[in-house]
Scaffold this motif. Sequence first.
Motif, PDB file in Angstrom:
ATOM      1  N   SER A 441     -14.147  -5.131 -24.371  1.00 41.71           N
ATOM      2  CA  SER A 441     -14.427  -4.470 -25.148  1.00 41.71           C
ATOM      3  C   SER A 441     -12.967  -3.829 -25.931  1.00 41.71           C
ATOM      4  O   SER A 441     -13.183  -3.422 -27.449  1.00 41.71           O
ATOM      5  CB  SER A 441     -15.094  -2.940 -24.041  1.00 41.71           C
ATOM      6  N   GLY A 442     -11.176  -4.467 -25.250  1.00 40.60           N
ATOM      7  CA  GLY A 442     -10.846  -4.088 -27.265  1.00 40.60           C
ATOM      8  C   GLY A 442     -10.492  -5.166 -27.572  1.00 40.60           C
ATOM      9  O   GLY A 442     -10.398  -4.338 -28.979  1.00 40.60           O
ATOM     10  N   SER A 443     -11.628  -6.004 -27.381  1.00 40.84           N
ATOM     11  CA  SER A 443     -11.092  -7.515 -28.342  1.00 40.84           C
ATOM     12  C   SER A 443     -12.133  -7.179 -29.254  1.00 40.84           C
ATOM     13  O   SER A 443     -12.310  -6.976 -30.742  1.00 40.84           O
ATOM     14  CB  SER A 443     -11.099  -8.487 -28.136  1.00 40.84           C
ATOM     15  N   LEU A 444     -13.172  -5.938 -28.924  1.00 37.11           N
ATOM     16  CA  LEU A 444     -14.399  -6.229 -30.074  1.00 37.11           C
ATOM     17  C   LEU A 444     -13.951  -5.058 -30.870  1.00 37.11           C
ATOM     18  O   LEU A 444     -14.127  -5.051 -31.832  1.00 37.11           O
ATOM     19  CB  LEU A 444     -15.366  -5.667 -29.142  1.00 37.11           C
ATOM     20  N   SER A 445     -13.544  -4.074 -30.013  1.00 38.68           N
ATOM     21  CA  SER A 445     -13.186  -2.322 -31.112  1.00 38.68           C
ATOM     22  C   SER A 445     -12.041  -3.091 -32.032  1.00 38.68           C
ATOM     23  O   SER A 445     -11.770  -2.371 -33.320  1.00 38.68           O
ATOM     24  CB  SER A 445     -12.716  -1.865 -30.012  1.00 38.68           C
ATOM     25  N   MET A 446     -11.529  -3.832 -31.690  1.00 36.92           N
ATOM     26  CA  MET A 446     -10.359  -3.973 -32.421  1.00 36.92           C
ATOM     27  C   MET A 446     -10.522  -4.707 -33.558  1.00 36.92           C
ATOM     28  O   MET A 446     -10.463  -4.360 -35.113  1.00 36.92           O
ATOM     29  CB  MET A 446      -8.889  -4.836 -32.375  1.00 36.92           C
ATOM     30  N   LEU A 447     -11.292  -5.544 -33.560  1.00 36.07           N
ATOM     31  CA  LEU A 447     -12.641  -6.197 -34.760  1.00 36.07           C
ATOM     32  C   LEU A 447     -13.311  -5.437 -35.839  1.00 36.07           C
ATOM     33  O   LEU A 447     -13.301  -5.471 -36.700  1.00 36.07           O
ATOM     34  CB  LEU A 447     -13.408  -7.696 -34.559  1.00 36.07           C
ATOM     35  N   ALA A 448     -13.998  -4.061 -34.446  1.00 37.27           N
ATOM     36  CA  ALA A 448     -14.885  -3.024 -35.315  1.00 37.27           C
ATOM     37  C   ALA A 448     -13.411  -2.385 -36.599  1.00 37.27           C
ATOM     38  O   ALA A 448     -14.073  -1.629 -37.215  1.00 37.27           O
ATOM     39  CB  ALA A 448     -15.635  -2.083 -34.554  1.00 37.27           C
ATOM     40  N   ALA A 449     -12.769  -2.071 -36.063  1.00 42.44           N
ATOM     41  CA  ALA A 449     -11.403  -1.398 -37.019  1.00 42.44           C
ATOM     42  C   ALA A 449     -10.648  -1.974 -37.871  1.00 42.44           C
ATOM     43  O   ALA A 449     -10.068  -1.680 -38.700  1.00 42.44           O
ATOM     44  CB  ALA A 449      -9.985  -0.732 -35.767  1.00 42.44           C
ATOM     45  N   GLY A 450     -10.479  -3.516 -37.769  1.00 39.16           N
ATOM     46  CA  GLY A 450     -11.063  -4.595 -39.205  1.00 39.16           C
ATOM     47  C   GLY A 450      -8.961  -5.148 -38.180  1.00 39.16           C
ATOM     48  O   GLY A 450      -8.606  -5.220 -40.060  1.00 39.16           O
ATOM     49  N   VAL A 451      -8.896  -5.026 -37.151  1.00 40.76           N
ATOM     50  CA  VAL A 451      -7.682  -5.381 -36.706  1.00 40.76           C
ATOM     51  C   VAL A 451      -7.378  -6.794 -37.036  1.00 40.76           C
ATOM     52  O   VAL A 451      -7.885  -7.489 -36.403  1.00 40.76           O
ATOM     53  CB  VAL A 451      -6.440  -5.314 -35.395  1.00 40.76           C
ATOM     54  N   PRO A 452      -6.767  -7.616 -37.988  1.00 35.11           N
ATOM     55  CA  PRO A 452      -7.415  -9.032 -38.144  1.00 35.11           C
ATOM     56  C   PRO A 452      -6.018  -9.874 -36.974  1.00 35.11           C
ATOM     57  O   PRO A 452      -5.622 -10.680 -37.382  1.00 35.11           O
ATOM     58  CB  PRO A 452      -5.589  -9.401 -39.768  1.00 35.11           C
TER      59      PRO A 452
END
Length: 713
Positions: A441-452
């Motif tokens: 969930s942490g990986s998915l949420s960072m991608l959703a926030a646009g973290v490269p």
Amino acid sequence: MYTAKFEINGQELILETGRMAKQANGAVIVRLGGSEVLATACCSSEPKEGLDFVPVTVEYNEKYYAAGKIPGGFLKREARPKDKEILVSRLIDRPMRPLFYKAFSRELQVVPTVVSTDQINPPDILGMIGAFAAVMISDIPFNGPVGAVRVALVNDEYVINPTFDQIDESVLDIVVGATNDGICMVEGGGKEVSEDQMLGAISKAEEFLKDFLVFMQEFQDACGKEKLGFHESALVLENSEAMEEYLSPLIEEASFVKGKFERLAALKEVKNAAAEKFAENITDETKPLFSKLFNEIEKKIMRAAVIEKQLRCDGRDPKTIRAITSEIGILAKAHGSALFTRGETQSLGVVTLGSALDEQILDNIDGDKRERFMLHYNFPPYSVGEVGRLMTGRREIGHGHLAFRALEPVLPPKDIYPYTIRIVSEILESNGSSSQATICSGSLSMLAAGVPIKSPVAGIAMGLIKEGDKFQVLSDILGEEDHMGDMDFKVAGTKNGITAFQMDIKISGISKEVMTVALNQAHEGRLHILERMNSVISEPSDNIPENVPKTISFKVPTDKIGMIIGPGGKNIKGLSEKYTAKVNIEESGLLTIFAATSAQAEACEADIRGMVEDPEAGNIYTGKVTRLTDFGAFIEILPGKEGLCHISKIAKERVQKVSDALKEGQEVKVRLIEVDRMGRLNLSIVDADNPDWKPQRTPSRPPRPQGDRPQRK
């Protein structure tokens, strides 16, 4: 007093007992270089009846005086344990706990205290060795020896017990615990390392620990106390054979009911029926013995089904992973959010992006540090359908750190992505491996926030059932399989390699063959989970929420930092207030602006660039009139830089009085026509709109005639 020495990398590891803390059941001081740890082990004077676990607590603590420091903040004494101390306590506890005897039935406490640190040799490994040695030489029954070692991979070479600097340079850092029967604990992380590199590090640790365990045993033989006896309980469960005969078929049927709560309800019904049937044989004192018998039958049935039939209690085979669903953008105002569900385990991951001023400041004996990435794991009681206190315990800190370790290697560098990143994992349901669901969930949420991030990360928990020479590795274990199995083996990483690794063994040790099978099966499972996650989002989102702070980063000359900050921080505070922004500047000259909108960030950037820019003749500036004189007006063209516009350069027509044409505070467009030899700026309003303007050359002096020069008297 007795002292023993063991050489590690050209340094002597020294164990000493008999001088300090002599009233403890066991006390050892460990030295390596300038780092020293005093470890003690004690037990209560009386046993407790009815215990079905080992009541041991480990309290690793670091004293600030060990590094010649006074604690920061208002409280000038060591208070509640820091996260680091809790994590090391867990690291010490896990290899030791299976080696204590339940039949001893006394409370145990192990206290390793860091009393000196040289900032070169990490004291956590010394704390582990000291704790093991203190228990071994004490009179507490213990199935040792046990040892621990750290292994790092630096420049493609494995390094035993590396220094802090070597750990910083390494791509793999693991701590391994072992007994004479084999590996019993592994924890660490890597920068997308391969399974072969991980196995190589574990093999290197095994090679070292063989000799080190001999040293530990010799130390115990030389100075160890005679062990205390076990507590012999007089309680006996009557008619236990008839109970087992009655319970076995009923438990076998209930153990394979689909669904966690349905299965628990079926088992509870069987237990209640048996308790009623054999009520005359079960007293208040023997109720724990009845529960123990029930659990042993259930465990025996579950393990036999896995070994003989490759059948698990939820109907899966050993390699099958539970159904996975992933969703992103769950929370409207969060910077990034994702809901990851695997079977009956569910994690809500939420990302918040902040400025450099939001970094966590860590004050410990290793030196003050700033952490730009945080991960907080919450395990509320409702996640398992229970009532309880909302609190952050050792388990929450340990699981959060494992997820932190898994995700940190894929974060973008600070100079590319200057945000402070905080992830919160709310465990909404739990039936096995919530820490690995947190990673997903942490990986998915960072991608959703646009973290490269470099690559998506997934985690999986593996289990083991071993009976004699037969064994079976289980992928994606349930809570029951963790409780009744022999191993909890967590592996997290990207498609390219492993980033975090944790293994706890409940039996005496496992072979390299089992480890290899488990790693390869975990690799297959991880790729399967990543495939399911990538079907939802695999690249950083372009749809960034409006409330994410806008950021601009650029370098400024280091000699200009003082001017940007200003006396007492006046300039930088003024910029922050003017543009409702946060401005952070580092010693390297990296300056970062965080603002609510892009327009505010860009305007703030323009002001700062103007402050550090050297005015250049011919450039046009928008300046502000600061004061008027009879002969012209002073105009500030850049922050802190003003020049004179002569009265003759204010307008094309003749100006009688400067105040007739200009007012203080008025903004005007000017051209810098000259920077004179004294660095003064000469400005022109008239020439600002003249496209044909060219700088006037100062006439050069005529050449001095050749010939004899007159002699001075």
